[in-house]
Write a protein that holds these residues in place. Structure first.
Motif, PDB file in Angstrom:
ATOM      1  N   UNK A 153      43.282  42.493  46.749  1.00 53.11           N
ATOM      2  CA  UNK A 153      43.610  41.572  47.854  1.00 53.11           C
ATOM      3  C   UNK A 153      44.354  42.255  48.996  1.00 53.11           C
ATOM      4  N   UNK A 167      47.599  48.753  51.042  1.00 51.17           N
ATOM      5  CA  UNK A 167      46.783  49.882  51.522  1.00 51.17           C
ATOM      6  C   UNK A 167      47.647  51.058  51.994  1.00 51.17           C
ATOM      7  N   UNK A 198      39.162  54.580  49.875  1.00 50.22           N
ATOM      8  CA  UNK A 198      40.403  53.937  49.448  1.00 50.22           C
ATOM      9  C   UNK A 198      40.703  52.749  50.363  1.00 50.22           C
ATOM     10  N   UNK A 199      40.515  52.947  51.668  1.00 49.27           N
ATOM     11  CA  UNK A 199      40.731  51.849  52.622  1.00 49.27           C
ATOM     12  C   UNK A 199      39.686  50.756  52.419  1.00 49.27           C
ATOM     13  N   UNK A 200      38.449  51.178  52.179  1.00 46.35           N
ATOM     14  CA  UNK A 200      37.373  50.194  52.036  1.00 46.35           C
ATOM     15  C   UNK A 200      37.549  49.352  50.773  1.00 46.35           C
ATOM     16  N   UNK A 203      41.492  45.542  49.319  1.00 46.51           N
ATOM     17  CA  UNK A 203      41.180  44.262  49.964  1.00 46.51           C
ATOM     18  C   UNK A 203      39.729  43.849  49.793  1.00 46.51           C
ATOM     19  N   UNK A 207      34.533  42.868  44.979  1.00 49.40           N
ATOM     20  CA  UNK A 207      33.115  42.803  45.332  1.00 49.40           C
ATOM     21  C   UNK A 207      32.433  44.163  45.301  1.00 49.40           C
ATOM     22  N   UNK A 208      33.230  45.250  45.317  1.00 48.44           N
ATOM     23  CA  UNK A 208      32.625  46.580  45.417  1.00 48.44           C
ATOM     24  C   UNK A 208      32.797  47.418  44.155  1.00 48.44           C
ATOM     25  N   UNK A 421      46.867  37.868  53.919  1.00 50.04           N
ATOM     26  CA  UNK A 421      47.118  38.563  52.663  1.00 50.04           C
ATOM     27  C   UNK A 421      46.499  37.904  51.433  1.00 50.04           C
ATOM     28  N   UNK A 422      46.058  36.676  51.533  1.00 56.20           N
ATOM     29  CA  UNK A 422      45.550  36.002  50.327  1.00 56.20           C
ATOM     30  C   UNK A 422      44.069  36.206  50.073  1.00 56.20           C
ATOM     31  N   UNK A 423      43.341  36.641  51.081  1.00 55.70           N
ATOM     32  CA  UNK A 423      41.925  36.923  50.887  1.00 55.70           C
ATOM     33  C   UNK A 423      41.029  35.730  51.165  1.00 55.70           C
ATOM     34  N   UNK A 424      39.742  35.998  51.177  1.00 62.66           N
ATOM     35  CA  UNK A 424      38.740  34.991  51.528  1.00 62.66           C
ATOM     36  C   UNK A 424      38.263  34.251  50.277  1.00 62.66           C
TER      37      UNK A 424
END
Ligand SMILES: Cc1cc2nc3c(=O)[nH]c(=O)nc-3n(C[C@H](O)[C@H](O)[C@H](O)COP(=O)(O)OP(=O)(O)OC[C@H]3O[C@@H](n4cnc5c(N)ncnc54)[C@H](O)[C@@H]3O)c2cc1C
Lengths: 482, 353
Positions: A153, A167, A198-200, A203, A207-208, A421-424
């Motif tokens: 997240x 991050x 790492x950045x990708x 958060x 999904x990845x 910060x909570x995400x989608x």
């Protein structure tokens, strides 16, 4: 769960029994109920199966098997997420990482900690305390939430104004791909060659890939920290005071605002000595060497006084500082006692817009007939309006959701975003198109494809899927309210 | 100071139609460093410059990618603010876009963050000539994937950034530099020990038998820490840090190949100390001399990091270690997701990308 079980059900169960000990597999509906939602309990779903691997090797095998059979996989840390990101898929496997809970190593000289994903955020700082070090991002849920969930997240906390988000505070990850292949991302250095995965990944909401190890940076514990608490007669005055601190060249360790309803709820809950009659409250923490803290706390106090603070308290002990924070950190559960349910929003706005946005929220509150308490990471513009409602009333649920959506759209309209910060997760999928164009969403979909061509990782969350995915497995009853 | 987005878009569209790759250039300061040689047709975006929005009270600035760092730093100085990542300005030619593409940050990086850490949002044009916006102008934004930070170090192979929003810091009230005579290994131990103490460190490098520590912040804290830490207090050394930042110290002169090692900050130094500069509190080490990439990569790997041929040497071969098969596959797929025809800076990052 409804309808006939998917064709792979039998094969999945049989073969999982070979990779996992029996106590790591949760099959019966009753035992699965504790996994049916995350912190956003409006959205519930039972999974086909829950797997709780005890080793990374087991997690790999589970993923390999799911990949082979085409089974959706949803990762779960501690389930404190607030966007239904960890809500199970009805035809899928819920991969709980809570048993991977070891702190592998702390390197005091290099100031790093290597931990498994199920380790709680707070326990990293507790383990590092022996070396006078700590892990800076401190979500209010830090007793419970897992570091793997924090990475998924890109979580923040009340101290991220000065010390950054997840991050900014991690060095490397061990990642399992959807097919169960293992990859090290990042390094012990401060950067790595090639694309910044790492950045990708930070958060990316599960999904990845699945995070199975994290190396975090630790910081020296500041010599001293002090909280300056000030009450104000209006939200606008408190907003001006926030701007004045920044303009004075001070970056506080934390700078939080609460409105009247939140102040009163928190005071009832924590008895921290908050001024009940104030319209707005600021909590400003300054930290550093004791000289710096003395200099900055004097300056901030002067600023607050000159800008009309109706009350002012400066913490004089660690115990008092902890108590002042306790009120803020327990604001969500405290507000939760005012009403059967609350719905926490997470838009971020430019600081200069705070008065306007809070006025609009108050107007909408009247329009929808639902009270709102506002808790606000004021230093970085991250708003948490808590909408009070009663989930036993379907109409109120709908009104709360519509009201929430309006707040997010408002955040975007004033130059901000739908989630700080909570995400989608599942919750904010519809609002993604108020922040992003179709081409932008398609670009993100292409990124998803690069990692997960069959779209089996946390399907139906995070990024609305728009095109060429007829095979795509949407959630049958997207919103099952109970 | 004007908007050339349309011109850049049509250049990319045309390059796509003709399948003719582009090399993106702005200030040209990094053409011969950081990446491999790229012989594609030059797309000069230096005219796409200018600060679009600067709100000192929000600690946020948005500028076109071709804006020089010198222009940005001057605008910030007027408001007593700084670029946290202290990037090399390279004779005034370095631009914001190039700096993010190469992920270049200066001496303050371990404490104030890198350019990658500082970026809040970008507008970019991908290889399909689509103009896209990711992130924004606020401090926290977790909607969608972090495509802005993904550009850091991608060397322009995923998109042409046109606008970048960054987070700023107030200028520290006071700064003191402390100097100690010691060997490289001693300096690494000391840099790490000091970084583990609660002092306002903002720079730590070692060169020629001397360790330099910079402390910045509230005047009272800086003075107290300086007294506590001892060492020789150096006056008027702003130039020293600027030269370290811009890589214009005598150490960087001449044309011997320059290697960059990004490592665990506490790793013991190896190699000839006379040809070594240790920066970033131990996490970034510069090495001069003829080496082979695999040889240095082995050393770097055992210290938890990696080696790059930063400047000079053979720039037609790989200048970064080749990742394993899985990492290669994922990076190829990402490249394909942004630039399916391979129009943007082909081969600049890796020969196979
Ligand atoms: C009272 C309360 C206060 C909160 N305060 C804050 C706050 O101050 N700041 C803040 O940022 N958040 C806050 N949160 C939200 C939440 O705690 C964070 O989002 C946290 O990071 C979630 O961690 P978790 O382990 O509970 O993750 P979960 O809820 O289990 O999962 C969250 C998401 O991460 C994915 N995931 C989990 N583990 C992994 C893994 N190992 N690999 C890949 N994907 C994974 C899941 O699929 C899901 O999409 C708060 C929540 C509550 C209930």
């Amino acid at each position: 769960m409804s309808g006939t079980p998917p064709h792979y059900h039998q094969a999945l169960v049989e073969r999982l029994q070979h990779c996992l000990p029996a106590h790591c597999l949760v099959q019966d509906t009753e035992s699965q109920r504790v996994f049916d939602c995350d912190g956003l309990s409006l959205y519930r779903e039972l999974p086909l199966l829950v797997a709780l691997p005890e080793t990374v090797a087991q997690a790999r095998q589970v993923l390999q098997l799911c990949d082979e059979l085409g089974v959706p996989v949803v990762a779960r840390g501690s389930g404190t997420g607030l966007c239904a990101g960890a809500m199970p898929h009805p035809e899928g496997l819920l991969l709980g990482l809570s048993k991977l809970d070891k702190i592998i190593n702390i390197d005091p000289l290099a100031r790093t900690a290597r931990v498994q994903p199920g380790v709680s955020n707070l326990s990293i700082s507790e383990a590092a305390a022996a070396h006078d070090l700590y892990y800076a991002p401190d979500p209010s849920s830090q007793i419970a939430c897992s570091i793997g969930g924090n990475v998924a997240e890109n979580s923040g906390g009340v101290h991220c104004l000065k010390y950054g988000l997840t991050v900014h505070n991690i060095l490397s990850l061990e990642l399992l791909t959807v097919a169960g292949e293992q990859l090290t991302i990042g390094s012990e250095g401060l950067d790595s060659p090639g694309y910044d995965l790492l950045a990708l990944l930070t958060g990316s909401e599960g999904l990845l890939g699945i995070v199975v190890e994290v190396t975090v940076r630790l910081l020296p514990r500041p010599e001293q920290a002090r909280v300056i608490m000030a009450g104000f007669d209006s939200v606008a005055a408190a907003g001006d005071a926030v701007g004045a601190v920044i303009a004075a060249g001070i970056i506080p360790a934390g700078l939080e605002m609460m409105d009247r309803l939140a102040i009163q709820a928190a005071e009832d809950f924590a008895a921290a000595g908050y001024p009940r009659d104030a319209e707005a409250l600021l909590l400003c923490e300054v930290d550093g060497t004791s000289e710096e803290v003395a200099q900055h706390s004097t300056r901030v106090s002067e600023l607050f006084r000159s800008l009309g603070a109706s009350s002012l308290t400066v913490s004089t002990s660690e115990a008092q500082r902890a108590l002042l924070w306790k009120g803020r950190k327990s604001a969500f559960p405290a507000v939760g006692r005012l009403s059967p349910d609350y719905y926490c929003m997470d838009g971020t706005i430019p600081r200069s817009q705070v008065t306007h946005v809070l006025q609009e929220i108050s107007r909408l509150s009247g329009e929808y007939g639902l009270a709102v308490a506002n808790v606000f990471h004021a230093g970085d513009g991250n708003l948490h309006p808590l909408i009070l409602f009663d989930a036993s009333d379907q109409q109120q649920i709908e009104r709360a959701e519509e009201f929430g959506a309006k707040i997010l759209e408002l955040s975007v309209a004033v130059g901000g975003c739908i989630t700080g910060e909570h995400g989608v997760g599942l919750e904010k999928l519809a609002q993604m198109s108020s922040q992003f164009s179709e081409l932008e969403l398609l670009q993100m979909e292409d990124i998803k494809h690069a990692f997960d061509p069959q779209l089996n990782l946390n399907p139906g969350k995070g990024i609305p899927i728009l095109k060429r995915c007829q095979e795509y497995r949407a959630l049958p009853n997207r919103q099952q309210h109970e | 100071m004007s908007d050339h987005t349309e011109a850049i878009l049509s250049a990319v569209r045309e390059a796509g139609a003709r399948q003719c790759p582009l090399y993106i250039s702005a200030g040209g300061s990094k053409q011969h460093i950081a990446g491999r040689r790229c012989d594609a047709q030059i797309l000069d975006i230096s005219a796409h410059r200018g600060i679009i929005d600067y709100q000192p009270g929000e600690l946020v600035m948005t500028a076109r990618a071709g804006t020089t760092l010198v222009d940005i730093v001057a605008a910030l100085a007027a408001e007593n603010q700084i670029l946290p990542f202290e990037p090399p300005q390279f004779d005034g030619r370095a631009t914001l876009g190039g700096t993010l593409a190469c992920n270049l940050s200066g001496p303050a990086r371990p404490w104030y963050g890198s350019v990658r850490d500082t970026v809040l949002g970008t507008r970019l044009i991908n290889g399909k000539a689509e103009l896209l916006k990711f992130g924004g102008q606020v401090m926290k934004n977790v909607a969608g994937y972090d495509v802005s930070r993904l550009q850091a170090g991608a060397l322009g192979t995923l998109g042409i950034m046109t606008e970048i929003s960054i987070r700023l810091l107030p200028r520290p009230e006071s700064t003191i530099t402390l100097c100690y005579e010691m060997s490289a290994p001693e300096s690494v131990a000391m840099m790490n020990q000091r970084a583990g103490q609660p002092g306002p460190l903002s720079g730590a490098f070692w060169l020629d038998g001397k360790l330099y520590l910079r402390i910045s912040g509230a005047a009272s804290a800086v003075k107290h820490t300086a007294d506590l830490w001892g060492g020789e207090q150096l006056d008027h050394v702003q130039d020293l840090w600027a030269q370290l930042r811009d890589m214009s110290l005598p150490f960087f002169a001449g044309d011997k190949p320059l290697w960059r090692l990004s490592l665990n900050s506490s790793a013991l130094p190896t190699g000839d100390p006379a040809q070594t500069l240790i920066d970033w509190g131990g996490a970034q080490r510069w090495l001069r001399g003829e080496f082979s990439l695999p040889e240095l990569q082995r050393t770097a790997q055992s210290a938890g990091g990696h080696a790059t041929l930063f400047c000079g040497g053979d720039r037609n071969s790989e200048v970064r270690p080749t990742p394993g098969a899985l990492a290669q596959r994922l990076q190829r797929r990402l490249k394909y997701a942004f630039d399916p025809q391979g129009i943007l800076n082909p081969g600049r990052l890796y020969g196979w990308l």
